[in-house]
Design a protein around this motif. Sequence first.
Motif, short mmCIF file in Angstrom:
data_model
loop_
_atom_site.label_atom_id
_atom_site.label_comp_id
_atom_site.label_asym_id
_atom_site.label_seq_id
_atom_site.Cartn_x
_atom_site.Cartn_y
_atom_site.Cartn_z
N SER A 138 0.82 -1.19 0.00
CA SER A 138 0.00 0.00 0.00
C SER A 138 0.85 1.24 0.00
O SER A 138 2.03 1.24 0.39
N VAL A 139 0.24 2.33 -0.43
CA VAL A 139 0.94 3.60 -0.49
C VAL A 139 1.32 4.07 0.91
O VAL A 139 2.42 4.59 1.14
N ALA A 140 0.42 3.87 1.88
CA ALA A 140 0.67 4.33 3.25
C ALA A 140 1.92 3.69 3.83
O ALA A 140 2.76 4.37 4.44
N VAL A 141 2.07 2.37 3.67
CA VAL A 141 3.23 1.68 4.22
C VAL A 141 4.50 2.07 3.47
O VAL A 141 5.58 2.18 4.06
N ALA A 142 4.39 2.30 2.16
CA ALA A 142 5.55 2.74 1.39
C ALA A 142 6.04 4.10 1.87
O ALA A 142 7.24 4.34 1.99
N VAL A 143 5.09 4.99 2.16
CA VAL A 143 5.46 6.31 2.70
C VAL A 143 6.10 6.15 4.07
O VAL A 143 7.10 6.82 4.39
N LEU A 144 5.55 5.27 4.90
CA LEU A 144 6.13 5.00 6.22
C LEU A 144 7.54 4.46 6.09
O LEU A 144 8.45 4.87 6.83
N TRP A 145 7.74 3.55 5.16
CA TRP A 145 9.07 2.99 4.94
C TRP A 145 10.06 4.07 4.51
O TRP A 145 11.22 4.07 4.94
N LYS A 146 9.59 5.00 3.72
CA LYS A 146 10.44 6.12 3.27
C LYS A 146 10.88 6.96 4.45
O LYS A 146 12.03 7.42 4.52
N GLN A 147 9.97 7.16 5.40
CA GLN A 147 10.30 7.95 6.59
C GLN A 147 11.25 7.19 7.52
O GLN A 147 12.12 7.79 8.16
N LEU A 148 11.10 5.89 7.60
CA LEU A 148 11.97 5.10 8.47
C LEU A 148 13.43 5.21 8.06
O LEU A 148 14.33 5.26 8.92
N PHE A 149 13.68 5.23 6.74
CA PHE A 149 15.05 5.23 6.25
C PHE A 149 15.52 6.62 5.82
O PHE A 149 16.52 6.73 5.11
N ALA A 150 14.82 7.66 6.24
CA ALA A 150 15.28 9.02 5.99
C ALA A 150 16.52 9.31 6.84
O ALA A 150 16.83 8.58 7.78
N VAL A 151 17.22 10.38 6.49
CA VAL A 151 18.43 10.74 7.23
C VAL A 151 18.14 10.92 8.72
O VAL A 151 18.91 10.50 9.58
N ASN A 152 17.01 11.56 9.02
CA ASN A 152 16.61 11.76 10.41
C ASN A 152 15.52 10.78 10.82
O ASN A 152 14.71 11.06 11.71
N GLY A 153 15.49 9.62 10.19
CA GLY A 153 14.45 8.63 10.44
C GLY A 153 14.76 7.73 11.62
O GLY A 153 15.77 7.87 12.33
N VAL A 154 13.87 6.76 11.82
CA VAL A 154 13.96 5.86 12.97
C VAL A 154 15.19 4.97 12.90
O VAL A 154 15.84 4.69 13.92
N VAL A 155 15.56 4.52 11.70
CA VAL A 155 16.70 3.59 11.58
C VAL A 155 17.98 4.25 12.07
O VAL A 155 18.72 3.69 12.89
N ASN A 156 18.27 5.45 11.59
CA ASN A 156 19.48 6.16 12.04
C ASN A 156 19.39 6.50 13.52
O ASN A 156 20.40 6.51 14.24
N SER A 157 18.18 6.80 13.99
CA SER A 157 18.01 7.11 15.41
C SER A 157 18.32 5.90 16.28
O SER A 157 19.00 6.01 17.31
N LEU A 158 17.85 4.71 15.87
CA LEU A 158 18.14 3.49 16.63
C LEU A 158 19.61 3.14 16.59
O LEU A 158 20.19 2.69 17.59
N LEU A 159 20.24 3.35 15.44
CA LEU A 159 21.69 3.10 15.35
C LEU A 159 22.46 4.02 16.29
O LEU A 159 23.45 3.62 16.91
N GLY A 160 21.99 5.28 16.41
CA GLY A 160 22.64 6.21 17.32
C GLY A 160 22.52 5.79 18.78
O GLY A 160 23.43 5.99 19.57
N LYS A 161 21.40 5.18 19.13
CA LYS A 161 21.18 4.77 20.52
C LYS A 161 22.04 3.58 20.93
O LYS A 161 22.25 3.36 22.12
N ILE A 162 22.50 2.81 19.96
CA ILE A 162 23.38 1.68 20.29
C ILE A 162 24.84 2.03 20.05
O ILE A 162 25.71 1.14 19.98
#
Length: 305
Positions: A126-150
């Motif tokens: 779906s478009v909604a999940v694709a947009v969510l996935w785009k936000q997760l892997f943004a420069v200031n997204g959740v993935v980079n944030s989690l990497l910073g916490k570890i």
Amino acid sequence: MKNSQPGKIASFLNKEGVAGYIFILPFLIGLFAFTLIPIIISFCLSFTRYDILSSPSFIGLDNFIRMFTQDATFWKSFRVTFFYAIVSVPLKLIMALFVAMLFYRGTRASAIYRAVYYLPSIMGSSVAVAVLWKQLFAVNGVVNSLLGKIGIHSEVGWLSRTDTAIWTLILLSVWQFGSSMLVFLGGLKQIPASLYEAATVDGCGKIRQFFSITLPMLTPVLFFNLIQQTINAFTAFTQSFIVTNGKPLDSTLFYAVYMYRRSFEYSEMGYGAAMAWFMLFVVALLTCLIFKSSDKWVFRNSKEG
């Protein structure tokens, strides 16, 4: 005479097969109107120059010649799609089988877990999940944030680098393993428990049982999932179109996205139809190869002849 008319209708409906055809008539109408007729029209359009606004003009094989000899982006999109399919499909099937094995020994919460794991497959394209996935892997997204916490301080632009963007789409595909997992789970439940009991008596461990019993008995299910997921991978569209739009430098330009661009953004519907038929040929060829190879690796209880 008036009373005999309903009787004739009832007699007609009682004839063998007539009632069945009446019930499937809506499906047949949809099949011809929205599938078969458009397929025939697209085949005819593949030999024309057609911009949607004007009448198509016949140009023979010019679209195919241009596609194979003059369009470098065509081949690049095909290579990207081929790489995406050949990597994502095995990873997706491995993940689906792994989770299915975890759920094979049912618990009270197994039904809830299965539903939760199946949700990504329902919403994954779906478009909604694709947009969510785009936000997760943004420069200031959740993935980079989690990497910073570890302790890994990273500001990687996962979607803006040619060496990482395609892997985000592959990861999205692997995340949609729910449907394949349920098929594997159904296959696992069909394996006779007596086979495992006999193997245990013979001293076979869990790993040996998996490769000697579970995997061979699951090959028909694996064959089905392989066909389904291969077709889905080669026709993938939403992931590339929404998450990366083919960027950067066309490193995530899926074949279906490029076909869409040529057909609608550049108004080259004839060229797009030619691309569609080439992909149909490729998918059909791969499907035939998988079917041909199935005799060597798909376990069957009995073979005719």
